[in-house]
Scaffold this active site. Structure first.
Site, PDB file in Angstrom:
ATOM      1  N   ASP A  93       0.840  -1.206   0.000  1.00 54.10           N
ATOM      2  CA  ASP A  93       0.000   0.000   0.000  1.00 54.10           C
ATOM      3  C   ASP A  93       0.875   1.257   0.000  1.00 54.10           C
ATOM      4  OD1 ASP A  93       0.881  -0.192   2.607  1.00 54.10           O
ATOM      5  OD2 ASP A  93      -1.089   0.090   3.520  1.00 54.10           O
ATOM      6  N   SER A  94       2.192   1.076   0.051  1.00 49.30           N
ATOM      7  CA  SER A  94       3.109   2.200  -0.183  1.00 49.30           C
ATOM      8  C   SER A  94       2.875   2.792  -1.569  1.00 49.30           C
ATOM      9  CB  SER A  94       4.568   1.739  -0.041  1.00 49.30           C
ATOM     10  OG  SER A  94       4.815   0.601  -0.842  1.00 49.30           O
ATOM     11  N   ASP A 131      -1.193  -6.001  -0.373  1.00 50.60           N
ATOM     12  CA  ASP A 131      -1.502  -5.416   0.930  1.00 50.60           C
ATOM     13  C   ASP A 131      -2.995  -5.193   1.094  1.00 50.60           C
ATOM     14  OD1 ASP A 131       0.400  -4.927   2.904  1.00 50.60           O
ATOM     15  OD2 ASP A 131       1.211  -3.167   1.879  1.00 50.60           O
ATOM     16  N   GLU A 147      -1.088  -5.556   8.491  1.00 53.39           N
ATOM     17  CA  GLU A 147      -0.252  -5.035   9.567  1.00 53.39           C
ATOM     18  C   GLU A 147      -0.805  -5.602  10.862  1.00 53.39           C
ATOM     19  OE1 GLU A 147       0.404  -0.814   9.263  1.00 53.39           O
ATOM     20  OE2 GLU A 147       1.035  -1.002   7.178  1.00 53.39           O
ATOM     21  N   GLU A 186       9.422  -4.356  10.170  1.00 57.80           N
ATOM     22  CA  GLU A 186       9.843  -3.039   9.662  1.00 57.80           C
ATOM     23  C   GLU A 186      10.356  -2.153  10.801  1.00 57.80           C
ATOM     24  OE1 GLU A 186       7.039  -1.043   7.091  1.00 57.80           O
ATOM     25  OE2 GLU A 186       8.283   0.775   7.024  1.00 57.80           O
TER      26      GLU A 186
HETATM   27  O1  KIV Z   1       3.564  -1.147   1.580  1.00 58.10           O
HETATM   28  C1  KIV Z   1       4.732  -1.573   1.512  1.00 58.10           C
HETATM   29  O2  KIV Z   1       5.476  -1.316   0.570  1.00 58.10           O
HETATM   30  C2  KIV Z   1       5.209  -2.403   2.612  1.00 58.10           C
HETATM   31  C3  KIV Z   1       6.672  -2.698   2.639  1.00 58.10           C
HETATM   32  C4  KIV Z   1       7.386  -1.487   3.066  1.00 58.10           C
HETATM   33  C5  KIV Z   1       6.976  -3.875   3.454  1.00 58.10           C
HETATM   34  O3  KIV Z   1       4.469  -2.774   3.455  1.00 58.10           O
END
Ligand code: KIV
Length: 276
Positions: free
Chosen positions: A51-52, A90, A122, A189
C-alpha cells in the site's frame, strides 16, 4: 488433457516460502505496475503490491487513503506481467481491522480479482484473530510487525518500534501471535538488529526485514527507493541505481532536442509514399 496440465512456469508458493526459514535468504521487492513487475519477476521470490503505492505512485502523504480498488488495480497489473514470483497484495487501512467476516470478504475480493497468492496485514495484537479466521478459510496471510505505517494517525509519525523494553516484548508477542494464527511469513519493519534477531528466532516462519537489519530470513525494499528515484530515502535504504539523475538527464536532453529541432529527425518520422 487434464485440466491441471499447463506449460506455464509455476509460481513460488506461500508454502514453499514458509519452508525456507533459516535457509537461503528470501528476496522481495515492491511492485505496483506491469513494466516494473516484468523486470523484477525473474530475480525476486516475492513481489509485494504494497500500500506504499499510495505514497510512491499516487503522491499521498501516507497509506491511510489507499483503497481496496487501488490495490486491486495495481495487483492486476503486477499479476499480468509476472509468472514466477509469489505476488502478495496489501490489505489497505480499514479493510481488515473490524469484523473478521468483513476482512475475509475483502481478502477474497483481492485474491479473486487480482489472481494474487496472498494478502498482507499489519498485525497489531488485535489482528491475530483475523489472521486465524483468514488462514483457516484458505487465505494465505503475510504479517507485518514493528513500524506499522497504517498506525501513523495514532503514532503521529512513522516511528521505529522496539526502542523501549516494554515495546520489545510487545513486538515479539505480535510476531508470535501472527505466526501462531497461521501467517506464512512476517515482515519486520523499522526495528533494531537485536529485536529483529529475537523475533526471527522466536517464530517458526520466515521474517522479511525492511530497516530491520540482516537478522531476518529475507529482505524487502520499496523498489523506487533502491533504484534512486527519490531525493530522500531512509537510512536503511541502499541505492542500487540513480533513476532520478538518469530521468532528469534524459528529460533535459529531450527538451533541448525539441527546442532546437533536433527531435524528431528523419529516422523518427513516417514518410508517405503518396503524393500530397
Ligand atoms: O507497503 C509496503 O510497501 C510495505 C513494505 C514497506 C513492506 O508494506
Amino acid at each position: 488433457m487434464s485440466s491441471h496440465s499447463t506449460d506455464a512456469p509455476r509460481r513460488v508458493t506461500a508454502r514453499q516460502l514458509a519452508a525456507r526459514k533459516g535457509r537461503d535468504p528470501i528476496v522481495c521487492l515492491t511492485a505496483y505496475t506491469a513494466p516494473m513487475a516484468a523486470l523484477l519477476d525473474e530475480v525476486c521470490d516475492v513481489l509485494l503490491v504494497g500500500d506504499s503505492v499510495g505514497m510512491v505512485v499516487h503522491g499521498l502523504p501516507n497509506t491511510i487513503g489507499v483503497t481496496l480498488e487501488m490495490m486491486i488495480l495495481h495487483g492486476q497489473a503486477v499479476m499480468r506481467a509476472s509468472r514466477h514470483a509469489l505476488v502478495v497484495v496489501d490489505m489497505p487501512f480499514g479493510s481488515y481491522e473490524g469484523a473478521p467476516e468483513r476482512a475475509y470478504e475483502n481478502a477474497v475480493r483481492l485474491l479473486k480479482e487480482t489472481g494474487a497468492q496472498a494478502v498482507k496485514v499489519e498485525s497489531g495484537p488485535e489482528v491475530a484473530a483475523t489472521i486465524a479466521y483468514l488462514t483457516r478459510r484458505g487465505v494465505p496471510v503475510m504479517g507485518h510487525v514493528g513500524l506499522r505505517p497504517q498506525a501513523v494517525l495514532m503514532e503521529g509519525a512513522f516511528r521505529a518500534r522496539g526502542k523501549r523494553p516494554e515495546e520489545v516484548s510487545c513486538v515479539v508477542a505480535e510476531a508470535k501471535a501472527a505466526a501462531a494464527a497461521g501467517a506464512f511469513c512476517i515482515v519486520i519493519e523499522g526495528v533494531a538488529e537485536a529485536l529483529a534477531a529475537q523475533i526471527t528466532a522466536a517464530v517458526p516462519v520466515p521474517t522479511i526485514g525492511i530497516g530491520a537489519s540482516a537478522g531476518c530470513d529475507g529482505q524487502i525494499l520499496v523498489t523506487e527507493d533502491m533504484l534512486g528515484l527519490f531525493e530522500w530515502t531512509p537510512k536503511f535504504v541502499r541505492r542500487y541505481g540513480d533513476l532520478r539523475g538518469e530521468i532528469a538527464r534524459a528529460v533535459r536532453e529531450y527538451a533541448a532536442d525539441v527546442r532546437t529541432g533536433a527531435f524528431p529527425a528523419a529516422a523518427e518520422t513516417y514518410f508517405s509514399t503518396m503524393k500530397v
